[in-house]
Design an enzyme around this catalytic site. Sequence first.
Site, mmCIF file in Angstrom:
data_model
loop_
_atom_site.group_PDB
_atom_site.id
_atom_site.type_symbol
_atom_site.label_atom_id
_atom_site.label_comp_id
_atom_site.label_asym_id
_atom_site.label_seq_id
_atom_site.Cartn_x
_atom_site.Cartn_y
_atom_site.Cartn_z
ATOM 1 N N ASP A 89 -28.880 -29.933 -38.676
ATOM 2 C CA ASP A 89 -29.686 -29.698 -37.481
ATOM 3 C C ASP A 89 -31.083 -30.315 -37.589
ATOM 4 O OD1 ASP A 89 -27.808 -28.374 -36.008
ATOM 5 O OD2 ASP A 89 -28.411 -26.385 -36.637
ATOM 6 N N GLU A 133 -24.453 -27.005 -37.176
ATOM 7 C CA GLU A 133 -24.952 -27.297 -38.530
ATOM 8 C C GLU A 133 -23.874 -27.456 -39.619
ATOM 9 O OE1 GLU A 133 -28.343 -27.404 -39.986
ATOM 10 O OE2 GLU A 133 -27.031 -28.060 -41.585
ATOM 11 N N GLN A 176 -31.040 -26.004 -32.378
ATOM 12 C CA GLN A 176 -31.981 -26.388 -33.442
ATOM 13 C C GLN A 176 -32.254 -27.881 -33.583
ATOM 14 O OE1 GLN A 176 -32.756 -25.849 -38.245
ATOM 15 N NE2 GLN A 176 -31.199 -24.581 -37.346
ATOM 16 N N GLY A 179 -29.866 -37.698 -60.672
ATOM 17 C CA GLY A 179 -30.143 -39.072 -61.080
ATOM 18 C C GLY A 179 -29.980 -39.215 -62.577
ATOM 19 N N GLY A 180 -30.885 -39.926 -63.214
ATOM 20 C CA GLY A 180 -30.765 -40.149 -64.654
ATOM 21 C C GLY A 180 -31.418 -39.046 -65.480
HETATM 22 N N1 CAO Z 1 -29.028 -26.551 -15.644
HETATM 23 C C1 CAO Z 1 -27.718 -26.661 -15.360
HETATM 24 N N2 CAO Z 1 -26.776 -26.870 -16.313
HETATM 25 C C2 CAO Z 1 -27.193 -26.948 -17.585
HETATM 26 C C3 CAO Z 1 -28.537 -26.843 -17.941
HETATM 27 C C4 CAO Z 1 -29.491 -26.652 -16.896
HETATM 28 N N3 CAO Z 1 -30.794 -26.526 -17.141
HETATM 29 N N4 CAO Z 1 -28.637 -26.969 -19.286
HETATM 30 C C5 CAO Z 1 -27.383 -27.137 -19.753
HETATM 31 N N5 CAO Z 1 -26.506 -27.117 -18.740
HETATM 32 C C6 CAO Z 1 -25.045 -27.278 -18.806
HETATM 33 C C7 CAO Z 1 -24.620 -28.640 -19.284
HETATM 34 O O1 CAO Z 1 -24.754 -29.590 -18.288
HETATM 35 C C8 CAO Z 1 -23.175 -28.354 -19.671
HETATM 36 O O2 CAO Z 1 -22.380 -28.397 -18.535
HETATM 37 P P1 CAO Z 1 -20.885 -29.046 -18.470
HETATM 38 O O3 CAO Z 1 -20.326 -28.990 -19.835
HETATM 39 O O4 CAO Z 1 -20.230 -28.148 -17.483
HETATM 40 O O5 CAO Z 1 -21.031 -30.418 -17.976
HETATM 41 C C9 CAO Z 1 -23.217 -26.889 -20.111
HETATM 42 O O6 CAO Z 1 -24.506 -26.414 -19.756
HETATM 43 C C10 CAO Z 1 -22.964 -26.663 -21.560
HETATM 44 O O7 CAO Z 1 -23.713 -27.532 -22.381
HETATM 45 P P2 CAO Z 1 -23.322 -27.784 -23.893
HETATM 46 O O8 CAO Z 1 -21.967 -28.421 -23.993
HETATM 47 O O9 CAO Z 1 -24.398 -28.554 -24.531
HETATM 48 O O10 CAO Z 1 -23.359 -26.302 -24.474
HETATM 49 P P3 CAO Z 1 -22.390 -25.498 -25.457
HETATM 50 O O11 CAO Z 1 -23.060 -24.190 -25.652
HETATM 51 O O12 CAO Z 1 -20.981 -25.451 -24.992
HETATM 52 O O13 CAO Z 1 -22.409 -26.323 -26.816
HETATM 53 C C11 CAO Z 1 -23.392 -27.367 -28.744
HETATM 54 C C12 CAO Z 1 -23.476 -26.218 -27.718
HETATM 55 C C13 CAO Z 1 -24.634 -27.283 -29.609
HETATM 56 C C14 CAO Z 1 -22.138 -27.181 -29.622
HETATM 57 C C15 CAO Z 1 -23.329 -28.711 -27.979
HETATM 58 O O14 CAO Z 1 -24.438 -28.779 -27.138
HETATM 59 C C16 CAO Z 1 -23.316 -29.926 -28.888
HETATM 60 O O15 CAO Z 1 -22.314 -30.249 -29.532
HETATM 61 N N6 CAO Z 1 -24.445 -30.644 -28.934
HETATM 62 C C17 CAO Z 1 -24.567 -31.879 -29.644
HETATM 63 C C18 CAO Z 1 -24.672 -31.645 -31.101
HETATM 64 C C19 CAO Z 1 -25.815 -30.725 -31.444
HETATM 65 O O16 CAO Z 1 -26.956 -30.971 -31.133
HETATM 66 N N7 CAO Z 1 -25.484 -29.671 -32.183
HETATM 67 C C20 CAO Z 1 -26.516 -28.929 -32.849
HETATM 68 C C21 CAO Z 1 -26.992 -27.796 -32.162
HETATM 69 S S1 CAO Z 1 -28.044 -26.969 -33.316
HETATM 70 O O17 CAO Z 1 -26.990 -26.173 -34.311
#
Ligand code: CAO
Length: 417
Positions: free
Chosen positions: A170, A141, A18, A249-250
């Site tokens: 988000d 979030e 998001q 606020g106030g």
């Molecule tokens: N091709 C190949 N690899 C891809 C890819 C693509 N098109 N898109 C993503 N990936 C890979 C990434 O490179 C990553 O690989 P490694 O960790 O092995 O290096 C892997 O997918 C996982 O990515 P991620 O860590 O972003 O995904 P997750 O599902 O584990 O975590 C989230 C999700 C949201 C917790 C994390 O992305 C995060 O903390 N983001 C920053 C904060 C954020 O934006 N949070 C809000 C999200 S909205 O609620």
Amino acid sequence: MSNKPLEGIKIIDFTHVQAGPACTQMLAWFGADVIKVERPGSGDVTRNQLRDIPDADALYFTMLNSNKRSLTLDTKKPEGKEVLTKLIKESDVLVENFGPGALDRMGFSWENIKALNPKMIVASVKGFSDGHHYDDLKVYENVAQCAGGAASTTGFWDGPPTISAAALGDSNTGMHLAIGILTAIIGRQQTGKGQKVAVSMQDSVLNLCRVKLRDQQRLDRVGYLEEYPQYPHGTFSDVVPRGGNAGGGGQPGWVLKCKGWETDPNAYIYFTIQGHAWAPICRAIGKEQWIEDPDYNTAEARQSHIFDIFGKIEDWLADKTKFEAVDILRKFDIPCAPVLTMKELANDESLRKSGSIVEVDHKVRGKYLTVGSPIKFSELKPEITSSPLLGEHTEEVLRELGYSTEQVALMQKAGAV
Ligand code: CAO
């Protein structure tokens, strides 16, 4: 001349869920060419989350990705890396919200991207800012709402910390990032150079909780907060308490019951007591005798029995629906509103007319409601279009990058797109 000011700005949208998608969706509304890069086969995880129609992209996805193009690309495969490299060379902005370090591990660190395209703006969302003692954490979030001060100050004093339904962690962070990106674009017009823009979800929540940081400092100094329900009869500790529905606020305010509250959980209005509007309030609720009464005619005098006053206003509201009450109170210039449900908002004619809620047509799911631009311009009327299907524009984007049909077919065979 185009009436879409961001036309000509090419954005690699490496975002998911998001926070990032909300940012790039808004830039797409305003004319940017937003190319959403997604993993082949699966795509953004929200395409599959909370589906209401078995084979159609979920509303979670469609409502955050309108006006974009979708390119599938496995950026861990050599062919995928090559395509991304080409895209970087001819784009203006790359937006990402991967977990900490993911872009670096993919081989696209800020230093590498800058070397490929010194004009590039790389915009990132992370849970915590770089160098923060929690900067290795993945964040969603509600985690951000807790880390940014919203949860400890939301809810009732005798209940647990509470999460807001509004996406403070988000979408709010995405909006901050959009401001950062636009600022960097203006900066680039002056310097010719791109830069890295980073926004943390914790900081974005905190930015919206600034009045609570104000209250912490007032509490530290004087030991009480006169606009909170705990004053003057309750007790304060050394941290800002949860204030229920008190005004921030106030101007004291509270959510008040209207006709039908016994069966309708949303038969309420928010009522604000604006100090200088005391006389109109008294007239509106038929309590003219309070206008000059020293127990009522100053904010200080009212505060010690503010809940009795709200109780009397509820007596007046008992035979009025929330809409009838607001129609009377608006004539007296009293700041108030009905507590509106999502159903009421979805069917609100004014929101449809202004384009704040729009109906769009999706190739698979048919018509659905989504949000339109909350920002209104005199010279721009954003046209909201449907979200793309997974990989809908892969071939189109690759052809624009100069790949032949045969090369595209080879990449597809290798599972790189
Ligand atoms: N091709 C190949 N690899 C891809 C890819 C693509 N098109 N898109 C993503 N990936 C890979 C990434 O490179 C990553 O690989 P490694 O960790 O092995 O290096 C892997 O997918 C996982 O990515 P991620 O860590 O972003 O995904 P997750 O599902 O584990 O975590 C989230 C999700 C949201 C917790 C994390 O992305 C995060 O903390 N983001 C920053 C904060 C954020 O934006 N949070 C809000 C999200 S909205 O609620």
